[in-house]
Design a protein around this motif. Structure first.
Motif, PDB file in Angstrom:
ATOM      1  N   PHE A  79     -14.643   3.296   5.757  1.00 17.41           N
ATOM      2  CA  PHE A  79     -15.618   2.199   5.744  1.00 17.41           C
ATOM      3  C   PHE A  79     -15.608   1.408   4.436  1.00 17.41           C
ATOM      4  O   PHE A  79     -16.567   0.705   4.122  1.00 17.41           O
ATOM      5  CB  PHE A  79     -17.026   2.716   6.059  1.00 17.41           C
ATOM      6  N   VAL A  80     -14.514   1.497   3.700  1.00 23.35           N
ATOM      7  CA  VAL A  80     -14.320   0.666   2.513  1.00 23.35           C
ATOM      8  C   VAL A  80     -13.730  -0.668   2.949  1.00 23.35           C
ATOM      9  O   VAL A  80     -12.888  -0.735   3.851  1.00 23.35           O
ATOM     10  CB  VAL A  80     -13.389   1.361   1.497  1.00 23.35           C
ATOM     11  N   SER A  81     -14.158  -1.743   2.285  1.00 22.87           N
ATOM     12  CA  SER A  81     -13.602  -3.073   2.520  1.00 22.87           C
ATOM     13  C   SER A  81     -13.003  -3.593   1.217  1.00 22.87           C
ATOM     14  O   SER A  81     -13.675  -3.592   0.182  1.00 22.87           O
ATOM     15  CB  SER A  81     -14.689  -4.035   3.012  1.00 22.87           C
ATOM     16  N   ILE A  82     -11.746  -4.010   1.258  1.00 26.75           N
ATOM     17  CA  ILE A  82     -11.042  -4.517   0.083  1.00 26.75           C
ATOM     18  C   ILE A  82     -10.582  -5.937   0.377  1.00 26.75           C
ATOM     19  O   ILE A  82      -9.923  -6.197   1.393  1.00 26.75           O
ATOM     20  CB  ILE A  82      -9.844  -3.619  -0.276  1.00 26.75           C
ATOM     21  N   VAL A 101      -5.409   6.409   2.452  1.00 22.75           N
ATOM     22  CA  VAL A 101      -6.111   5.178   2.828  1.00 22.75           C
ATOM     23  C   VAL A 101      -6.742   5.389   4.199  1.00 22.75           C
ATOM     24  O   VAL A 101      -6.039   5.503   5.207  1.00 22.75           O
ATOM     25  CB  VAL A 101      -5.156   3.973   2.842  1.00 22.75           C
ATOM     26  N   LEU A 102      -8.072   5.417   4.241  1.00 24.07           N
ATOM     27  CA  LEU A 102      -8.800   5.705   5.475  1.00 24.07           C
ATOM     28  C   LEU A 102      -9.587   4.494   5.957  1.00 24.07           C
ATOM     29  O   LEU A 102     -10.627   4.618   6.587  1.00 24.07           O
ATOM     30  CB  LEU A 102      -9.718   6.906   5.258  1.00 24.07           C
ATOM     31  N   THR A 103      -9.085   3.300   5.627  1.00 27.38           N
ATOM     32  CA  THR A 103      -9.647   2.049   6.122  1.00 27.38           C
ATOM     33  C   THR A 103      -8.513   1.098   6.453  1.00 27.38           C
ATOM     34  O   THR A 103      -7.430   1.187   5.866  1.00 27.38           O
ATOM     35  CB  THR A 103     -10.579   1.402   5.073  1.00 27.38           C
ATOM     36  N   ASN A 104      -8.761   0.209   7.384  1.00 27.57           N
ATOM     37  CA  ASN A 104      -7.796  -0.845   7.701  1.00 27.57           C
ATOM     38  C   ASN A 104      -8.242  -2.196   7.170  1.00 27.57           C
ATOM     39  O   ASN A 104      -7.565  -3.203   7.377  1.00 27.57           O
ATOM     40  CB  ASN A 104      -7.605  -0.944   9.221  1.00 27.57           C
ATOM     41  N   ILE A 148       0.874  -1.173   0.000  1.00 19.38           N
ATOM     42  CA  ILE A 148       0.000   0.000   0.000  1.00 19.38           C
ATOM     43  C   ILE A 148       0.907   1.216   0.000  1.00 19.38           C
ATOM     44  O   ILE A 148       1.660   1.458   0.947  1.00 19.38           O
ATOM     45  CB  ILE A 148      -0.921   0.016   1.229  1.00 19.38           C
ATOM     46  N   SER A 149       0.863   1.984  -1.077  1.00 20.41           N
ATOM     47  CA  SER A 149       1.772   3.113  -1.231  1.00 20.41           C
ATOM     48  C   SER A 149       1.623   4.115  -0.093  1.00 20.41           C
ATOM     49  O   SER A 149       0.502   4.424   0.348  1.00 20.41           O
ATOM     50  CB  SER A 149       1.501   3.821  -2.564  1.00 20.41           C
ATOM     51  N   ILE A 180      -8.248  -4.264   4.532  1.00 24.67           N
ATOM     52  CA  ILE A 180      -7.613  -4.588   3.261  1.00 24.67           C
ATOM     53  C   ILE A 180      -6.964  -5.960   3.379  1.00 24.67           C
ATOM     54  O   ILE A 180      -6.239  -6.235   4.341  1.00 24.67           O
ATOM     55  CB  ILE A 180      -6.562  -3.529   2.870  1.00 24.67           C
ATOM     56  N   GLY A 181      -7.230  -6.826   2.403  1.00 22.84           N
ATOM     57  CA  GLY A 181      -6.734  -8.192   2.442  1.00 22.84           C
ATOM     58  C   GLY A 181      -5.268  -8.316   2.078  1.00 22.84           C
ATOM     59  O   GLY A 181      -4.520  -7.325   2.051  1.00 22.84           O
TER      60      GLY A 181
END
Length: 206
Positions: free
Chosen positions: A123-126, A103-106, A97-98, A108-109
């Motif tokens: 509140f994004v989910s990756i 990036v305002l979410t934790n 992750i650059s 991330i897979g």
């Protein structure tokens, strides 16, 4: 800092090596490719070893893996196969992750490749094995599931749900609340205003 084996010996692997060494300062130890593609013994000054028996050279209890391959013609399925085979061999995968991404979410897979100038709202989910090339906007409360590929300057509005193996071309735009079905191909500059269907191909205004 983890010692990492990068899958590939092409442009994307070279870029991954650059980013890991110069941004997150991972220790890149070697590259690996499938035996049938073993055309060189070194790449970027490091050994290249066959993926089929990589664990004999670099055991998974000492090394992690990174497979930042492009989507290709099979909607990221080759990248997914390498990812799952690496898992079967016992490897844990890192994500890059650059430091120049917002990036305002934790949530991330692993085996994600997120380049500079991406904006990922709260509140994004990756999921796992996702590529976000440079300059995308991922809107709040959206979900990006496994094995998805974003090129550059894609706008995904809030509350969207992107299913596995989907692909987004440069400058594509998706309105809020849209569900992108599995293996949707969203072409360059396409605009999506309604839910897509599995294996759909979308150009222009939809």
């Amino acid at each position: 800092m983890a010692k990492v084996i990068i899958f590939g010996v092409r442009d994307t692997a070279q870029l991954a090596n650059f980013y890991l060494k110069n941004d997150t300062h991972h220790i890149v130890s070697a590259f690996t490719v499938s035996q049938k593609f073993m055309a060189v013994e070194t790449f970027e000054g490091l050994p290249v070893v066959p993926f089929e028996n990589i664990e004999k050279f670099y055991p998974p209890d000492e090394y992690k893996m990174f497979a930042p391959m492009t989507a290709g013609d099979d909607m990221s399925k080759s990248r997914a196969e390498i990812y799952y085979e690496g898992k079967r061999k016992g490897y844990k995968f890192i994500s890059y992750i650059s430091s120049k991404a917002t990036v305002l979410t934790n949530d991330i897979g692993d085996n994600c490749f997120i380049l500079e100038d991406n904006t990922i709202q709260p509140f994004v989910s990756i999921g796992n094995n996702v590529v976000l090339w440079s300059g995308n906007h991922i809107g709040h409360h959206s979900i990006i599931r496994d094995h998805v590929f974003f090129t550059s300057h894609v706008v995904l509005s809030g509350h969207c749900d992107v299913s596995e193996y989907s692909f987004f071309g440069v400058n594509a735009a998706v309105r809020d609340g849209i569900k992108i079905a599995e293996e949707s191909f969203i072409a360059m500059s396409a605009t999506i205003t309604k839910d897509t269907v599995p294996n759909g191909r979308y150009k222009g205004f939809n």
